[in-house]
Design a protein around this motif. Sequence first.
Motif, PDB file in Angstrom:
ATOM      1  N   LEU A 172      26.094 -40.585  17.446  1.00 54.96           N
ATOM      2  CA  LEU A 172      26.160 -39.225  16.902  1.00 54.96           C
ATOM      3  C   LEU A 172      27.228 -39.115  15.825  1.00 54.96           C
ATOM      4  O   LEU A 172      27.027 -38.465  14.799  1.00 54.96           O
ATOM      5  N   GLU A 173      28.379 -39.746  16.064  1.00 57.85           N
ATOM      6  CA  GLU A 173      29.474 -39.700  15.087  1.00 57.85           C
ATOM      7  C   GLU A 173      29.073 -40.363  13.771  1.00 57.85           C
ATOM      8  O   GLU A 173      29.404 -39.884  12.689  1.00 57.85           O
ATOM      9  N   GLU A 174      28.323 -41.448  13.871  1.00 57.35           N
ATOM     10  CA  GLU A 174      27.988 -42.235  12.683  1.00 57.35           C
ATOM     11  C   GLU A 174      26.748 -41.728  11.955  1.00 57.35           C
ATOM     12  O   GLU A 174      26.702 -41.719  10.720  1.00 57.35           O
ATOM     13  N   GLU A 175      25.719 -41.298  12.704  1.00 53.59           N
ATOM     14  CA  GLU A 175      24.432 -41.026  12.069  1.00 53.59           C
ATOM     15  C   GLU A 175      23.837 -39.644  12.331  1.00 53.59           C
ATOM     16  O   GLU A 175      22.838 -39.286  11.711  1.00 53.59           O
ATOM     17  N   ALA A 176      24.425 -38.882  13.274  1.00 58.12           N
ATOM     18  CA  ALA A 176      23.807 -37.600  13.620  1.00 58.12           C
ATOM     19  C   ALA A 176      24.866 -36.560  13.986  1.00 58.12           C
ATOM     20  O   ALA A 176      24.810 -35.930  15.038  1.00 58.12           O
ATOM     21  N   ALA A 177      25.805 -36.382  13.070  1.00 58.13           N
ATOM     22  CA  ALA A 177      26.942 -35.509  13.365  1.00 58.13           C
ATOM     23  C   ALA A 177      26.553 -34.044  13.538  1.00 58.13           C
ATOM     24  O   ALA A 177      27.253 -33.281  14.194  1.00 58.13           O
ATOM     25  N   GLN A 178      25.429 -33.623  12.955  1.00 61.18           N
ATOM     26  CA  GLN A 178      25.035 -32.211  13.008  1.00 61.18           C
ATOM     27  C   GLN A 178      24.173 -31.847  14.201  1.00 61.18           C
ATOM     28  O   GLN A 178      23.756 -30.696  14.361  1.00 61.18           O
ATOM     29  N   VAL A 179      23.883 -32.822  15.077  1.00 61.28           N
ATOM     30  CA  VAL A 179      23.005 -32.568  16.232  1.00 61.28           C
ATOM     31  C   VAL A 179      23.740 -31.781  17.317  1.00 61.28           C
ATOM     32  O   VAL A 179      24.911 -32.034  17.597  1.00 61.28           O
ATOM     33  N   THR A 180      23.027 -30.820  17.927  1.00 67.43           N
ATOM     34  CA  THR A 180      23.507 -30.139  19.128  1.00 67.43           C
ATOM     35  C   THR A 180      22.797 -30.763  20.320  1.00 67.43           C
ATOM     36  O   THR A 180      21.569 -30.797  20.370  1.00 67.43           O
ATOM     37  N   MET A 200      34.417 -36.176  28.573  1.00 65.01           N
ATOM     38  CA  MET A 200      34.498 -35.076  27.605  1.00 65.01           C
ATOM     39  C   MET A 200      35.946 -34.770  27.222  1.00 65.01           C
ATOM     40  O   MET A 200      36.216 -34.356  26.096  1.00 65.01           O
ATOM     41  N   VAL A 201      36.871 -34.989  28.124  1.00 61.68           N
ATOM     42  CA  VAL A 201      38.291 -34.829  27.796  1.00 61.68           C
ATOM     43  C   VAL A 201      38.708 -35.881  26.767  1.00 61.68           C
ATOM     44  O   VAL A 201      39.474 -35.599  25.836  1.00 61.68           O
ATOM     45  N   ALA A 202      38.198 -37.095  26.921  1.00 52.21           N
ATOM     46  CA  ALA A 202      38.553 -38.195  26.019  1.00 52.21           C
ATOM     47  C   ALA A 202      37.799 -38.128  24.691  1.00 52.21           C
ATOM     48  O   ALA A 202      38.195 -38.789  23.722  1.00 52.21           O
ATOM     49  N   ASN A 203      36.704 -37.347  24.633  1.00 52.24           N
ATOM     50  CA  ASN A 203      35.889 -37.275  23.413  1.00 52.24           C
ATOM     51  C   ASN A 203      35.637 -35.807  23.058  1.00 52.24           C
ATOM     52  O   ASN A 203      34.592 -35.245  23.386  1.00 52.24           O
ATOM     53  N   GLU A 204      36.613 -35.211  22.398  1.00 51.76           N
ATOM     54  CA  GLU A 204      36.570 -33.776  22.109  1.00 51.76           C
ATOM     55  C   GLU A 204      35.399 -33.402  21.206  1.00 51.76           C
ATOM     56  O   GLU A 204      34.786 -32.347  21.377  1.00 51.76           O
ATOM     57  N   ASN A 205      35.063 -34.261  20.254  1.00 50.10           N
ATOM     58  CA  ASN A 205      33.944 -33.962  19.352  1.00 50.10           C
ATOM     59  C   ASN A 205      32.621 -33.877  20.109  1.00 50.10           C
ATOM     60  O   ASN A 205      31.755 -33.061  19.782  1.00 50.10           O
ATOM     61  N   PHE A 206      32.472 -34.737  21.114  1.00 45.80           N
ATOM     62  CA  PHE A 206      31.267 -34.693  21.936  1.00 45.80           C
ATOM     63  C   PHE A 206      31.199 -33.378  22.701  1.00 45.80           C
ATOM     64  O   PHE A 206      30.126 -32.767  22.828  1.00 45.80           O
ATOM     65  N   THR A 207      32.335 -32.931  23.198  1.00 49.43           N
ATOM     66  CA  THR A 207      32.397 -31.659  23.928  1.00 49.43           C
ATOM     67  C   THR A 207      31.997 -30.498  23.035  1.00 49.43           C
ATOM     68  O   THR A 207      31.281 -29.590  23.465  1.00 49.43           O
ATOM     69  N   LEU A 208      32.430 -30.525  21.782  1.00 48.56           N
ATOM     70  CA  LEU A 208      32.175 -29.414  20.860  1.00 48.56           C
ATOM     71  C   LEU A 208      30.715 -29.311  20.451  1.00 48.56           C
ATOM     72  O   LEU A 208      30.273 -28.235  20.033  1.00 48.56           O
ATOM     73  N   ARG A 209      29.949 -30.406  20.558  1.00 50.76           N
ATOM     74  CA  ARG A 209      28.540 -30.367  20.145  1.00 50.76           C
ATOM     75  C   ARG A 209      27.583 -30.350  21.332  1.00 50.76           C
ATOM     76  O   ARG A 209      26.381 -30.400  21.152  1.00 50.76           O
ATOM     77  N   THR A 210      28.119 -30.269  22.575  1.00 55.73           N
ATOM     78  CA  THR A 210      27.281 -30.443  23.765  1.00 55.73           C
ATOM     79  C   THR A 210      27.236 -29.185  24.626  1.00 55.73           C
ATOM     80  O   THR A 210      28.249 -28.511  24.829  1.00 55.73           O
ATOM     81  N   ILE A 211      26.040 -28.879  25.134  1.00 57.49           N
ATOM     82  CA  ILE A 211      25.844 -27.845  26.148  1.00 57.49           C
ATOM     83  C   ILE A 211      25.330 -28.550  27.392  1.00 57.49           C
ATOM     84  O   ILE A 211      24.271 -29.180  27.365  1.00 57.49           O
ATOM     85  N   VAL A 212      26.091 -28.480  28.470  1.00 53.34           N
ATOM     86  CA  VAL A 212      25.736 -29.180  29.708  1.00 53.34           C
ATOM     87  C   VAL A 212      24.793 -28.300  30.534  1.00 53.34           C
ATOM     88  O   VAL A 212      25.096 -27.137  30.807  1.00 53.34           O
ATOM     89  N   ILE A 213      23.654 -28.868  30.940  1.00 61.27           N
ATOM     90  CA  ILE A 213      22.642 -28.131  31.697  1.00 61.27           C
ATOM     91  C   ILE A 213      22.516 -28.735  33.095  1.00 61.27           C
ATOM     92  O   ILE A 213      22.438 -29.958  33.240  1.00 61.27           O
ATOM     93  N   SER A 214      22.488 -27.880  34.111  1.00 63.76           N
ATOM     94  CA  SER A 214      22.322 -28.349  35.482  1.00 63.76           C
ATOM     95  C   SER A 214      21.573 -27.297  36.288  1.00 63.76           C
ATOM     96  O   SER A 214      21.662 -26.107  36.007  1.00 63.76           O
ATOM     97  N   ARG A 215      20.842 -27.748  37.307  1.00 64.88           N
ATOM     98  CA  ARG A 215      20.179 -26.796  38.206  1.00 64.88           C
ATOM     99  C   ARG A 215      21.106 -26.376  39.347  1.00 64.88           C
ATOM    100  O   ARG A 215      20.743 -25.521  40.156  1.00 64.88           O
ATOM    101  N   SER A 216      22.283 -26.959  39.400  1.00 63.94           N
ATOM    102  CA  SER A 216      23.235 -26.667  40.479  1.00 63.94           C
ATOM    103  C   SER A 216      24.362 -25.754  39.996  1.00 63.94           C
ATOM    104  O   SER A 216      25.212 -26.177  39.207  1.00 63.94           O
ATOM    105  N   PRO A 217      24.406 -24.499  40.461  1.00 60.70           N
ATOM    106  CA  PRO A 217      25.534 -23.617  40.105  1.00 60.70           C
ATOM    107  C   PRO A 217      26.872 -24.209  40.543  1.00 60.70           C
ATOM    108  O   PRO A 217      27.882 -24.024  39.861  1.00 60.70           O
TER     109      PRO A 217
END
Length: 331
Positions: A172-180, A200-217
């Motif tokens: 993502l960093e190299e070829e797809a920086a604009q992807v959500t 995600m703590v170690a990779n802040e950029n990944f955190t900023l572009r990611t929405i985590v989805i789960s079926r477990s509240p």
Amino acid sequence: MSYWRCLWVAVKMIYQLLCCTVSLLFFCFNLLWLLCNLAIPWCTLTLLLVCIASKFVKLQRSPNEKRLLSLLSSPEDRPNYWPIANRAAGYDAPENSKAAIKKCLTRGYRNVLLDACLTSCGEIVVANPKRVNVGQQPLAELQKLDITEHHPMGSQYEAESVATLGQLNEFLEEEAAQVTIFLRLHDNSARTVDQLHKFMVANENFTLRTIVISRSPLAIYQLRKLHPEIICGLWHETYLSLAILKSSTLITSIYGAIFRNIIAPVIGISVVFLSKEEFNLHIGDLWRNVGVRPIVYMVNSPNEKRYFQKTMKIQYLTDSLRSEPHLLMKA
């Protein structure tokens, strides 16, 4: 003489048994009636108070709305805003692959949902658990697999192995920086939550572009408790998957209200994925009223896509981007 006496005793015993049974049934009915009359008002009142309290007492603060909008919106090309490519449009290219993500970007779509699973050695990888038995294999074995070989058009793509989150982030960093990235967790264990949090703590950029989805509240709550800035969404299973909800509209309504008015505000989710069969304008408004953006799944036909774009005005999850209405109109 003894024969008739025995018969009479037997009839008398049966009569007494029937009387006792009827008395017991009446007692149970009266007890149930009393409990219903006492319990329903108190349960209703308690549910109402909890719903009100959830508006003011939140265990987790929701992430910034502007940040969520920046991840979801695509103002340059409005038609490309609506679809979210499930498994990077797994009908058009090998699912969950880097090649599929590239293809989405080439077409101008930047919202992509990927599957995340935990290997037997504790590594989070991007793979569909229905295709690959992730939980029973170590990473070394999984990376020997070619995820393109079982796709109908797999011969058109270079061989590609199952990617770890680290490898995905590098790509993502190299070829797809604009992807959500919508990262759907299939393993909701505490071990998965802990591993994802560390990454995600170690990779802040990944955190900023990611929405985590789960079926477990609970998994969402645990993750956001560790890292409140993570944007999370709830995967809401279809009501029809639960047998008890098939028979009662009242139970279905209560079940939905609990998720919308208690669970969602308390854990601080930002989006919810809903089945298209159970979605309507009213349901959409109810979710928006609690500050949660609804998204429907799975929408694949052009007519359905046009309906959700023009009438419902809601984003949808799709397996193919080739059937987008504006593309077919151009053709």
